[in-house]
Each structure stands twice: as structure tokens, then as C-alpha cells.
Design an enzyme around this catalytic site. Structure first.
Site, PDB file in Angstrom:
ATOM      1  N   GLY A 269      30.272  21.330  23.116  1.00 41.31           N
ATOM      2  CA  GLY A 269      31.219  20.720  24.020  1.00 41.31           C
ATOM      3  C   GLY A 269      30.584  19.619  24.846  1.00 41.31           C
ATOM      4  O   GLY A 269      29.660  18.939  24.394  1.00 41.31           O
ATOM      5  N   HIS A 270      31.058  19.472  26.077  1.00 42.37           N
ATOM      6  CA  HIS A 270      30.680  18.353  26.939  1.00 42.37           C
ATOM      7  C   HIS A 270      29.172  18.319  27.209  1.00 42.37           C
ATOM      8  O   HIS A 270      28.549  17.256  27.132  1.00 42.37           O
ATOM      9  CB  HIS A 270      31.452  18.458  28.256  1.00 42.37           C
ATOM     10  CG  HIS A 270      31.310  17.266  29.138  1.00 42.37           C
ATOM     11  ND1 HIS A 270      31.912  16.057  28.862  1.00 42.37           N
ATOM     12  CD2 HIS A 270      30.615  17.089  30.294  1.00 42.37           C
ATOM     13  CE1 HIS A 270      31.611  15.190  29.819  1.00 42.37           C
ATOM     14  NE2 HIS A 270      30.825  15.794  30.696  1.00 42.37           N
ATOM     15  N   LEU A 271      28.588  19.447  27.531  1.00 44.22           N
ATOM     16  CA  LEU A 271      27.158  19.499  27.870  1.00 44.22           C
ATOM     17  C   LEU A 271      26.337  19.924  26.654  1.00 44.22           C
ATOM     18  O   LEU A 271      25.634  20.928  26.661  1.00 44.22           O
ATOM     19  CB  LEU A 271      26.932  20.443  29.056  1.00 44.22           C
ATOM     20  CG  LEU A 271      27.562  19.978  30.374  1.00 44.22           C
ATOM     21  CD1 LEU A 271      27.394  21.034  31.455  1.00 44.22           C
ATOM     22  CD2 LEU A 271      26.969  18.650  30.830  1.00 44.22           C
TER      23      LEU A 271
END
Length: 290
Positions: A269-271
Site C-alpha cells: 500500500g501507501h507505505l
């Protein structure tokens, strides 16, 4: 009493930051670089004579979030992890950013203070937005760029982001909910970083934070700005990105940025630098060395 509480939260944050640095797997030196806008904290690892690589972290995460990536990166580069001025970290702001140009000028002054004419950059989320902003104003200071999950930049952040982010302030349960939204059941943030994030959210300082301001961040670049960015760029999104539609962002990047390679990485995901540091670092190093 409120003043005393603020001091306590600030000290708690600094203590948590140092605990997070215990995760740093290689030798480092740390110092401040003086700029017009304040003192910028830098963590340096790797060979001083190697090609410079600057890392810019995600909002509220600080440079300590690069701990899983730093060992491989500093085998090839002089790596300088920069605490973004005005965000929750160890940098000390004195003058406020007034516009997007001032954000770029700050990074120019950091490079000057480090005696670096031109550098490679890796930016994640808010850090990636800062790198793109620098490219817009001073492309001659930048060599190659790796953008990971950039905040806004290509498409607006979703309303869900603001809902989750604002509920983090002075709320550990809000932090937990935000992390669950970002990671799902794929990853558990190390307790040192979680403690730091808790402390950062409890530490309310008007000079620190990434709440939207008149200075222009977060920002979606217009078509002309994107089309004029000629530096080599690697753009990475995670398939489980929740801050916006990664496919929409990727499509716009490919349509308008001339010298870009863009990919969606599966399983993250984002991180993604935390979730899958091995894959993310491999992509970055392969691109930077090509």
C-alpha cells in the site's frame, strides 16, 4: 499548565525519536543544516565520497521511517535522510513557508549547506510532493528521482484521508485507526515508530504539522507543470493505495510527464518502503544506477 503539558509532549516525542533511531542498522552521523526557514535535521550514512542521495519521508513519519531501506542504499550512495522542515520531526522551523517557491528554496538551501550541487532523490508521500515541487522550480539541482506514493501531485487526496488524518490529533485510537486504514492486515508498524507517531500526534505545535496551509501544500500539479519536468523519474504506487486511485494517478503521470517510468507494485500500500523494503529498494537502486 497548558505550556507545561506542551513541553512534556515535546520531550516525549524527542525521546521516542531516539528510540526509533535504535532501529537504524548502519553507522550514521546526525547534524543540523541552517536555512532561511530554520534548522534542518539530517541523518547521514554511507561513503562521504559517494554520489549523494537525499531521502524525504512521509508526513509525521520522520527520517526514522527509512530504517529498513538504509543499509542497501548506503552501500552505493552517500545517503542523507532529511527531516522535512515544518513537519513533526527534529527539524526546528523559525520562518514560515509562504508559498510553494519557499518550500523549494528551503531544499535548495539544504543542498547548499551540504555542499551538494546536484543530487538524486527518493521521496515518499509528502516527501515525494516536496521533491516534485523542487523539480518544478530547480530541476538543475536534481539528477534522478524516485517518487513513492506521492501525496496529491497527480490527483487529489481522497476525503477519507483528511477524515482519518485529522482524527489522529491527540488521539492514540485515531492513530491506530489511521494505521489500520493504511496497512490493513499486511503490516504492523514497529513499536518504536508507533510510539513516536503517538507522541507526535499528542505534541500540538503550530509550527509543526502538514495541515493544508496557504503555502500551497498539498498540491496537484497542472498539465503544463508536469509536461515541463524533464528529469528521469521512477514513480511507484502500491496496489492497495487508499489515499487516491493509483491507476488514475499513474495514467495522468504517463500522459503528461515526458521522462517517467511508472509502475504499480503488487501486495503493498501507501507505505511500501516499510511493508516490502526489499522490493522497493531494489526498484529504486535499479533505476538510479541505470
Amino acid at each position: 499548565m497548558d505550556f507545561i503539558n506542551t513541553i512534556n509532549y515535546e520531550q516525549e516525542y524527542k525521546k521516542a525519536y531516539e528510540e526509533s533511531l535504535s532501529l537504524w542498522p548502519v553507522k550514521y552521523k546526525d547534524y543540523f543544516v541552517s536555512t532561511t526557514y530554520g534548522l534542518t535535521y539530517v541523518i547521514e550514512s554511507g561513503d562521504l565520497n559517494a554520489e549523494p542521495l537525499l531521502l524525504l519521508h512521509g508526513a509525521s513519519m520522520s527520517s526514522t521511517m527509512w530504517f529498513p531501506n538504509i543499509e542497501e542504499l548506503c552501500k552505493q550512495y552517500r545517503v542523507l535522510s532529511v527531516d522535512i522542515l515544518g513537519d513533526k520531526n527534529k527539524s526546528l522551523p523559525t520562518n514560515e513557508f509562504l508559498d510553494r517557491r519557499s518550500h523549494a528554496k528551503w531544499l535548495e538551501e539544504v543542498l547548499d549547506g551540504l555542499n551538494i550541487t546536484r543530487a538524486n532523490f527518493i521521496g515518499l508521500s509528502y516527501g515525494a510532493l516536496n521533491v516534485m515541487n523542487l523539480l518544478n522550480y530547480s530541476p538543475d539541482r536534481v539528477n534522478k528521482v524516485v517518487l513513492i506514493s506521492p501525496a496529491a501531485t497527480f490527483v487529489p487526496l481522497s476525503p477519507d484521508f483528511y477524515s482519518y488524518a485529522f482524527k489522529m490529533v491527540k488521539s492514540t485510537s485515531g492513530v491506530d485507526n489511521f494505521l489500520e486504514w493504511i496497512f490493513g492486515d499486511r503490516y504492523e508498524l514497529p513499536h518504536q515508530l508507533k510510539k513516536q507517531l503517538y507522541a507526535g500526534m499528542m505534541w500540538v505545535d503550530p509550527n509543526k504539522g502538514t495541515k493544508p496551509k496557504a503555502s500551497g501544500f498539498p498540491y496537484v500539479f497542472n498539465n503544463l507543470e508536469l509536461s515541463e519536468m524533464k528529469n528521469p523519474i521512477l514513480l511507484l504506487f502500491g496496489e492497495h493505495e487508499v489515499m487516491y486511485d493509483p491507476k488514475e494517478a499513474l495514467a495522468r503521470a504517463i500522459d503528461y510527464v515526458p521522462n517517467i517510468r511508472a509502475e504499480i507494485i503488487k501486495g503493498v500500500g501507501h507505505l511500501m518502503t516499510l511493508e516490502d523494503p526489499r522490493t522497493t529498494t531494489f526498484y529504486a537502486l535499479e533505476f538510479l544506477s541505470s
